[in-house]
Design an enzyme around this catalytic site. Structure first.
Site, PDB file in Angstrom:
ATOM      1  N   MET A 187      34.641 106.285 -26.429  1.00  0.00           N
ATOM      2  CA  MET A 187      35.753 105.384 -26.173  1.00  0.00           C
ATOM      3  C   MET A 187      36.644 105.950 -25.071  1.00  0.00           C
ATOM      4  SD  MET A 187      36.734 104.208 -30.056  1.00  0.00           S
ATOM      5  CE  MET A 187      37.482 102.668 -29.554  1.00  0.00           C
ATOM      6  N   TYR A 211      32.888 102.773 -32.926  1.00  0.00           N
ATOM      7  CA  TYR A 211      33.908 102.752 -33.975  1.00  0.00           C
ATOM      8  C   TYR A 211      33.792 103.918 -34.950  1.00  0.00           C
ATOM      9  CZ  TYR A 211      34.457  97.986 -32.271  1.00  0.00           C
ATOM     10  OH  TYR A 211      34.666  96.887 -31.478  1.00  0.00           O
ATOM     11  N   ASP A 242      50.098 100.640 -26.410  1.00  0.00           N
ATOM     12  CA  ASP A 242      51.032 100.064 -25.444  1.00  0.00           C
ATOM     13  C   ASP A 242      51.175  98.554 -25.605  1.00  0.00           C
ATOM     14  OD1 ASP A 242      48.410  99.727 -24.527  1.00  0.00           O
ATOM     15  OD2 ASP A 242      49.024  99.633 -22.442  1.00  0.00           O
ATOM     16  N   ASP A 265      42.761 106.903 -27.610  1.00  0.00           N
ATOM     17  CA  ASP A 265      42.574 107.177 -26.189  1.00  0.00           C
ATOM     18  C   ASP A 265      43.615 108.122 -25.620  1.00  0.00           C
ATOM     19  OD1 ASP A 265      40.387 105.538 -26.172  1.00  0.00           O
ATOM     20  OD2 ASP A 265      41.392 103.833 -25.245  1.00  0.00           O
ATOM     21  N   GLY A 320      46.563  90.614 -30.567  1.00  0.00           N
ATOM     22  CA  GLY A 320      47.124  89.358 -30.086  1.00  0.00           C
ATOM     23  C   GLY A 320      48.602  89.225 -30.407  1.00  0.00           C
ATOM     24  N   ILE A 358      34.172 106.915 -34.494  1.00  0.00           N
ATOM     25  CA  ILE A 358      35.118 108.006 -34.255  1.00  0.00           C
ATOM     26  C   ILE A 358      36.554 107.588 -34.545  1.00  0.00           C
ATOM     27  CG2 ILE A 358      33.589 108.938 -32.483  1.00  0.00           C
ATOM     28  CD1 ILE A 358      35.677 108.074 -30.397  1.00  0.00           C
ATOM     29  N   ARG A 359      36.777 106.340 -34.972  1.00  0.00           N
ATOM     30  CA  ARG A 359      38.163 105.924 -35.181  1.00  0.00           C
ATOM     31  C   ARG A 359      38.462 105.453 -36.606  1.00  0.00           C
ATOM     32  NH1 ARG A 359      39.023 100.132 -32.013  1.00  0.00           N
ATOM     33  NH2 ARG A 359      38.231  98.810 -33.680  1.00  0.00           N
TER      34      ARG A 359
END
Length: 435
Positions: free
Chosen positions: A248, A357, A175, A205, A150, A359-360
């Site tokens: 993902m 989640y 981004d 990603d 946010g 994998i991150r």
């Protein structure tokens, strides 16, 4: 056509000699400065039979012989935004070590919980980051300074940074994060405050433009490959077993494609860049039926953003970052596959795995750890040289300066005519088109 130099915003003249040691002065610690005349071309393949197009030349990243800031009088801040990603702590650590140990910056602060920490109304004071505070954080996943999604008002964030005496801000994120950083950079320029805003591109990603590989992607693919191998084992153990793995990848299917190539056991890889059908002679259900008749098992990998046109959604919700909340294509495929075979009176055993989640939230693997250090050090060099409104790009294994506006005006996609996707088609043997 003449190559075009990509201009990067500069805060002013570089009047301070760099405290980094020259190779000639200290052979034990070589550090060759980058010349202002050095650039990296975007396109390295030239087809002499075709009309030559103007090539983009990106400013080469690295230490400059003269810098904009007086390091001893400079304060820096670091913020991490968006979802977790392997390597966040590595970047924080390398930034602190580069700024404090190499340049001699006296204070480095960690902004708590993303951009929310730059709005004093939320009540999250910054953390002081000393060398001892970050000595072993690269061994754990997550981010020690917290994160959030946010936006916040750029004018509010700038005022807070000015009150803290911060002249350099490092924004670690994807981004959305860098679009927020670009607004903050623009506000600082509008108000005439010399703030260097430098982004370190982050996303599992791997979808940021002009960055051939973002940190965290390699670690995520490693974990995803292991999960695919488990799905393959499960599928082979039962009659008409289907290992279905949802990975993902909202808008870009790099994780699904990379893990498919790494595993070598995937039969169908479904990504957002390519539409696919379930019904019909060339649809997934018919192709899967033929596969099970021959081999009695199959493995399907689907990216979370794939097949959204198949899902009927009455209303589209968005998250705090403005991203549309997608329907669950994995659950949908599981239900449709099961129903299809049961309607024909055939045995079907779908083994559905959604690591999400898992994998991150990992510590970075070796390759990502190296990439994190390179990105962070070059971000420190860029900020000290007075560059602003840019991210550190990664082109042809070279670090470059990419204006945030260029990096955030779209997303990098898996090219269906490119080498990566051609490799996926070769490994899986799946149809080149489902329609």
């Amino acid at each position: 056509m003449t190559p075009r130099i990509v201009a990067v915003d500069r805060l002013g003249d570089t009047v301070h000699p760099s405290p980094l040691k020259l190779h000639e002065a200290d052979p034990e610690h070589p550090n060759v400065f980058v010349k202002e005349s050095q650039f990296i071309p975007l396109q390295i393949t030239v087809d002499l039979e075709q009309e030559r197009e103007g090539n983009l030349l990106f400013e080469k990243a690295g230490p400059r012989e003269s810098i904009f800031f007086d390091a001893a009088q400079t304060r820096a801040a670091i913020v991490t935004c968006g979802g977790l990603c392997p390597g966040l702590n590595n970047v924080i650590r390398s930034l602190v070590l580069s700024l404090r140990c190499h340049y001699g910056v006296q204070r480095v602060m960690g902004i708590r919980y993303g951009y929310h920490g730059l709005n004093p109304a939320h009540g999250y004071p910054p953390m002081e980051l000393d060398v001892d505070d970050v000595s072993d954080i690269h061994e754990i996943g997550g981010t020690i300074i917290g994160t959030s999604r946010g936006p916040e008002d750029p004018a509010v964030m700038l005022e807070y940074l000015r009150n803290l005496g911060v002249q350099m801000l490092f924004t670690i994120g994807g981004d959305g994060t860098q679009r927020g950083a670009l607004k903050l950079h623009a506000e600082a320029r509008k108000q005439g405050y010399p703030l260097a805003v430098v982004g370190v591109p982050k996303t599992v990603d791997n979808d940021i433009q002009y960055v051939s590989r973002t940190f965290g992607y390699g670690t995520a693919v490693d974990r995803a490959r292991g999960i695919i191998d488990i799905a393959h084992t499960e599928a082979r153990a039962v009659l008409n077993g289907v290992g279905l793995v949802r990975l993902m990848g909202r808008d870009s299917g790099f994780i699904a494609a990379g893990a498919t190539l790494a595993s070598g056991e995937v039969n169908y890889c479904l990504i957002p860049e390519q539409e696919f059908a379930l019904e019909g002679e060339r649809g997934l259900l018919a192709v899967l039926e033929q596969r099970l008749a021959r081999k009695r098992h199959a493995v399907i990998v689907v990216a979370e953003g794939a097949g959204q046109s198949i899902l009927a959604q009455d209303s589209l919700e968005v998250d705090a970052s403005g991203n549309v909340k997608f329907g669950d294509i994995g659950i949908h495929l599981k239900g449709r596959i099961t129903a299809h075979f049961k309607a024909q009176g055939q045995t079907i055993n779908v083994r559905y795995i959604d690591p999400s989640y898992a994998i991150r939230g990992l510590a970075a693997n070796t390759d990502d750890a190296v990439l994190c250090d390179m990105l962070a050090r070059n971000a420190a060099h860029a900020a000290m040289a007075g560059r602003s409104g840019l991210i550190i790009g990664y082109v042809h294994n070279r670090m470059v300066h990419v204006p945030m506006e260029m990096a955030t005006n779209g997303r990098k996609k898996v090219g269906l005519e490119g080498a990566l996707w051609k490799g996926v088609l070769a490994v899986t043997g799946q149809p080149a088109s489902w329609l």
